[in-house]
Design a protein around this motif. Structure first.
Motif, PDB file in Angstrom:
ATOM      1  N   PHE A  72       0.815  -1.214   0.000  1.00 24.00           N
ATOM      2  CA  PHE A  72       0.000   0.000   0.000  1.00 24.00           C
ATOM      3  C   PHE A  72       0.852   1.270   0.000  1.00 24.00           C
ATOM      4  O   PHE A  72       0.346   2.355  -0.260  1.00 24.00           O
ATOM      5  CB  PHE A  72      -0.939   0.018   1.218  1.00 24.00           C
ATOM      6  N   TYR A  73       2.131   1.136   0.320  1.00 23.23           N
ATOM      7  CA  TYR A  73       3.023   2.293   0.431  1.00 23.23           C
ATOM      8  C   TYR A  73       3.801   2.538  -0.857  1.00 23.23           C
ATOM      9  O   TYR A  73       4.253   1.605  -1.514  1.00 23.23           O
ATOM     10  CB  TYR A  73       4.059   2.070   1.542  1.00 23.23           C
ATOM     11  N   ALA A  74       4.020   3.813  -1.171  1.00 22.06           N
ATOM     12  CA  ALA A  74       4.964   4.187  -2.224  1.00 22.06           C
ATOM     13  C   ALA A  74       6.371   3.962  -1.679  1.00 22.06           C
ATOM     14  O   ALA A  74       6.582   3.976  -0.462  1.00 22.06           O
ATOM     15  CB  ALA A  74       4.773   5.654  -2.600  1.00 22.06           C
ATOM     16  N   ASP A  75       7.330   3.753  -2.561  1.00 23.93           N
ATOM     17  CA  ASP A  75       8.704   3.497  -2.121  1.00 23.93           C
ATOM     18  C   ASP A  75       9.248   4.621  -1.247  1.00 23.93           C
ATOM     19  O   ASP A  75       9.984   4.381  -0.300  1.00 23.93           O
ATOM     20  CB  ASP A  75       9.635   3.295  -3.328  1.00 23.93           C
ATOM     21  N   GLU A  76       8.873   5.859  -1.559  1.00 26.12           N
ATOM     22  CA  GLU A  76       9.395   7.022  -0.836  1.00 26.12           C
ATOM     23  C   GLU A  76       8.465   7.505   0.280  1.00 26.12           C
ATOM     24  O   GLU A  76       8.587   8.627   0.778  1.00 26.12           O
ATOM     25  CB  GLU A  76       9.667   8.169  -1.821  1.00 26.12           C
ATOM     26  N   ALA A  77       7.558   6.654   0.703  1.00 27.08           N
ATOM     27  CA  ALA A  77       6.568   7.029   1.729  1.00 27.08           C
ATOM     28  C   ALA A  77       7.236   7.485   3.019  1.00 27.08           C
ATOM     29  O   ALA A  77       8.346   7.076   3.342  1.00 27.08           O
ATOM     30  CB  ALA A  77       5.644   5.848   2.019  1.00 27.08           C
ATOM     31  N   VAL A  78       6.500   8.341   3.741  1.00 28.44           N
ATOM     32  CA  VAL A  78       6.942   8.816   5.048  1.00 28.44           C
ATOM     33  C   VAL A  78       5.850   8.475   6.053  1.00 28.44           C
ATOM     34  O   VAL A  78       4.676   8.769   5.826  1.00 28.44           O
ATOM     35  CB  VAL A  78       7.201  10.342   5.039  1.00 28.44           C
ATOM     36  N   GLU A  79       6.245   7.827   7.137  1.00 27.36           N
ATOM     37  CA  GLU A  79       5.319   7.421   8.199  1.00 27.36           C
ATOM     38  C   GLU A  79       5.662   8.204   9.458  1.00 27.36           C
ATOM     39  O   GLU A  79       6.827   8.300   9.844  1.00 27.36           O
ATOM     40  CB  GLU A  79       5.468   5.919   8.457  1.00 27.36           C
ATOM     41  N   MET A  80       4.624   8.760  10.088  1.00 28.24           N
ATOM     42  CA  MET A  80       4.823   9.530  11.317  1.00 28.24           C
ATOM     43  C   MET A  80       3.943   8.924  12.398  1.00 28.24           C
ATOM     44  O   MET A  80       2.765   9.236  12.509  1.00 28.24           O
ATOM     45  CB  MET A  80       4.482  10.998  11.066  1.00 28.24           C
ATOM     46  N   ASN A  81       4.543   8.017  13.166  1.00 25.68           N
ATOM     47  CA  ASN A  81       3.827   7.321  14.229  1.00 25.68           C
ATOM     48  C   ASN A  81       3.909   8.094  15.536  1.00 25.68           C
ATOM     49  O   ASN A  81       4.794   8.928  15.742  1.00 25.68           O
ATOM     50  CB  ASN A  81       4.405   5.909  14.434  1.00 25.68           C
ATOM     51  N   ASP A  82       3.013   7.749  16.414  1.00 23.36           N
ATOM     52  CA  ASP A  82       2.947   8.327  17.747  1.00 23.36           C
ATOM     53  C   ASP A  82       4.237   8.040  18.520  1.00 23.36           C
ATOM     54  O   ASP A  82       4.687   6.893  18.578  1.00 23.36           O
ATOM     55  CB  ASP A  82       1.755   7.673  18.464  1.00 23.36           C
ATOM     56  N   ASP A  83       4.854   9.060  19.089  1.00 18.79           N
ATOM     57  CA  ASP A  83       6.030   8.930  19.958  1.00 18.79           C
ATOM     58  C   ASP A  83       7.220   8.230  19.314  1.00 18.79           C
ATOM     59  O   ASP A  83       7.960   7.509  19.981  1.00 18.79           O
ATOM     60  CB  ASP A  83       5.662   8.191  21.257  1.00 18.79           C
ATOM     61  N   GLU A  84       7.389   8.420  18.010  1.00 17.48           N
ATOM     62  CA  GLU A  84       8.520   7.818  17.312  1.00 17.48           C
ATOM     63  C   GLU A  84       9.088   8.822  16.319  1.00 17.48           C
ATOM     64  O   GLU A  84       8.370   9.696  15.851  1.00 17.48           O
ATOM     65  CB  GLU A  84       8.085   6.567  16.531  1.00 17.48           C
ATOM     66  N   PRO A  85      10.366   8.662  15.968  1.00 14.38           N
ATOM     67  CA  PRO A  85      10.926   9.517  14.913  1.00 14.38           C
ATOM     68  C   PRO A  85      10.242   9.226  13.574  1.00 14.38           C
ATOM     69  O   PRO A  85       9.661   8.155  13.377  1.00 14.38           O
ATOM     70  CB  PRO A  85      12.396   9.119  14.846  1.00 14.38           C
ATOM     71  N   MET A  86      10.312  10.168  12.670  1.00 19.19           N
ATOM     72  CA  MET A  86       9.745  10.001  11.336  1.00 19.19           C
ATOM     73  C   MET A  86      10.446   8.844  10.619  1.00 19.19           C
ATOM     74  O   MET A  86      11.667   8.699  10.708  1.00 19.19           O
ATOM     75  CB  MET A  86       9.949  11.308  10.554  1.00 19.19           C
ATOM     76  N   LEU A  87       9.670   8.034   9.930  1.00 19.45           N
ATOM     77  CA  LEU A  87      10.205   6.909   9.169  1.00 19.45           C
ATOM     78  C   LEU A  87      10.137   7.263   7.684  1.00 19.45           C
ATOM     79  O   LEU A  87       9.063   7.621   7.184  1.00 19.45           O
ATOM     80  CB  LEU A  87       9.381   5.651   9.433  1.00 19.45           C
ATOM     81  N   VAL A  88      11.256   7.148   6.991  1.00 17.05           N
ATOM     82  CA  VAL A  88      11.308   7.511   5.576  1.00 17.05           C
ATOM     83  C   VAL A  88      11.653   6.277   4.759  1.00 17.05           C
ATOM     84  O   VAL A  88      12.681   5.645   4.970  1.00 17.05           O
ATOM     85  CB  VAL A  88      12.342   8.631   5.323  1.00 17.05           C
ATOM     86  N   GLY A  89      10.768   5.928   3.839  1.00 15.17           N
ATOM     87  CA  GLY A  89      10.994   4.800   2.941  1.00 15.17           C
ATOM     88  C   GLY A  89      10.404   3.498   3.462  1.00 15.17           C
ATOM     89  O   GLY A  89      10.179   3.326   4.663  1.00 15.17           O
ATOM     90  N   LYS A  90      10.147   2.604   2.521  1.00 14.10           N
ATOM     91  CA  LYS A  90       9.509   1.338   2.854  1.00 14.10           C
ATOM     92  C   LYS A  90      10.322   0.484   3.825  1.00 14.10           C
ATOM     93  O   LYS A  90       9.754  -0.180   4.690  1.00 14.10           O
ATOM     94  CB  LYS A  90       9.242   0.532   1.576  1.00 14.10           C
ATOM     95  N   ALA A  91      11.630   0.475   3.688  1.00 15.29           N
ATOM     96  CA  ALA A  91      12.460  -0.373   4.558  1.00 15.29           C
ATOM     97  C   ALA A  91      12.303   0.048   6.017  1.00 15.29           C
ATOM     98  O   ALA A  91      12.133  -0.809   6.903  1.00 15.29           O
ATOM     99  CB  ALA A  91      13.926  -0.310   4.126  1.00 15.29           C
ATOM    100  N   ALA A  92      12.326   1.348   6.279  1.00 18.86           N
ATOM    101  CA  ALA A  92      12.179   1.835   7.656  1.00 18.86           C
ATOM    102  C   ALA A  92      10.768   1.557   8.185  1.00 18.86           C
ATOM    103  O   ALA A  92      10.603   1.158   9.343  1.00 18.86           O
ATOM    104  CB  ALA A  92      12.480   3.329   7.709  1.00 18.86           C
ATOM    105  N   ILE A  93       9.781   1.743   7.343  1.00 23.03           N
ATOM    106  CA  ILE A  93       8.391   1.487   7.748  1.00 23.03           C
ATOM    107  C   ILE A  93       8.201   0.008   8.050  1.00 23.03           C
ATOM    108  O   ILE A  93       7.576  -0.362   9.046  1.00 23.03           O
ATOM    109  CB  ILE A  93       7.405   1.983   6.670  1.00 23.03           C
ATOM    110  N   ARG A  94       8.764  -0.846   7.218  1.00 18.92           N
ATOM    111  CA  ARG A  94       8.664  -2.302   7.417  1.00 18.92           C
ATOM    112  C   ARG A  94       9.238  -2.704   8.772  1.00 18.92           C
ATOM    113  O   ARG A  94       8.605  -3.440   9.525  1.00 18.92           O
ATOM    114  CB  ARG A  94       9.403  -3.036   6.290  1.00 18.92           C
ATOM    115  N   GLN A  95      10.427  -2.218   9.087  1.00 18.72           N
ATOM    116  CA  GLN A  95      11.072  -2.579  10.353  1.00 18.72           C
ATOM    117  C   GLN A  95      10.247  -2.126  11.559  1.00 18.72           C
ATOM    118  O   GLN A  95      10.067  -2.872  12.520  1.00 18.72           O
ATOM    119  CB  GLN A  95      12.483  -1.994  10.424  1.00 18.72           C
ATOM    120  N   ALA A  96       9.722  -0.906  11.490  1.00 16.39           N
ATOM    121  CA  ALA A  96       8.909  -0.391  12.601  1.00 16.39           C
ATOM    122  C   ALA A  96       7.615  -1.181  12.749  1.00 16.39           C
ATOM    123  O   ALA A  96       7.165  -1.458  13.862  1.00 16.39           O
ATOM    124  CB  ALA A  96       8.607   1.089  12.385  1.00 16.39           C
TER     125      ALA A  96
END
Length: 170
Positions: A72-96
């Motif tokens: 569902f994510y674009a390769d360059e997606a940015v995720e901003m979760n509660d109480d966490e640093p910003m996640l940039v890219g699918k690899a970082a989002i996957r790990q989180a």
């Protein structure tokens, strides 16, 4: 051949009148191609489409299907979760995401509800709410989210996602 002065003046006056009349005549409208007016997107249909995506997303999250979720994510997606640093890219989002799933109790079910959508049909901002229930069906967490989706080759991909819980665990 001699020209009479009166004839010369008459010809000059007639020429002057043609020039003056031509300059003061209203401009003729030229037929131009009909302007294309961009059709307004059907936001109700887009909301339905976004809810279908969110239902699939929730099913993938409940099943802990990381590959489906990442689709569902674009390769360059940015995720901003509660109480966490910003996640940039699918690899970082996957790990989180994998890390958060380890902490989630077995049998929990995730639900997303699309509340509203805004945009032009190609870039859409979605506002929604999250509900997580335990194995017995009791609500254990609620939250809200805002996602920005971009349509690429006929499919929406999440390019920005921000979410947070309504109340932290005590």
């Amino acid at each position: 051949m001699k020209t009479k002065p009166f004839t010369t003046v008459l010809i000059a006056f007639a020429a002057l009148m043609l020039v003056v009349t031509g300059c003061n005549a209203p401009a003729q409208k030229q037929e131009t191609a009909t302007e294309q007016v961009a059709a307004k997107p059907d936001m109700a249909a887009i909301k339905t489409e976004m809810q279908a995506i969110e239902t699939e997303w929730a099913n993938a999250a409940t099943a802990k299907d990381i590959d489906k979720l990442m689709s569902f994510y674009a390769d360059e997606a940015v995720e901003m979760n509660d109480d966490e640093p910003m996640l940039v890219g699918k690899a970082a989002i996957r790990q989180a995401m994998l890390k958060s799933w380890e902490a989630r109790k077995a049998g929990t079910t995730v639900y997303y509800e699309t509340m509203d959508v805004y945009g032009d049909g190609n870039v859409v901002t979605e506002v929604g709410k999250t509900t997580i229930k335990d194995a017995a069906g009791n609500v254990v967490s609620t939250g809200k989210y805002m996602g920005i989706f971009e349509k690429r080759n006929g499919k929406f991909f999440c390019i920005r996602d921000i979410n947070n819980e309504d109340q932290k665990d005590k």
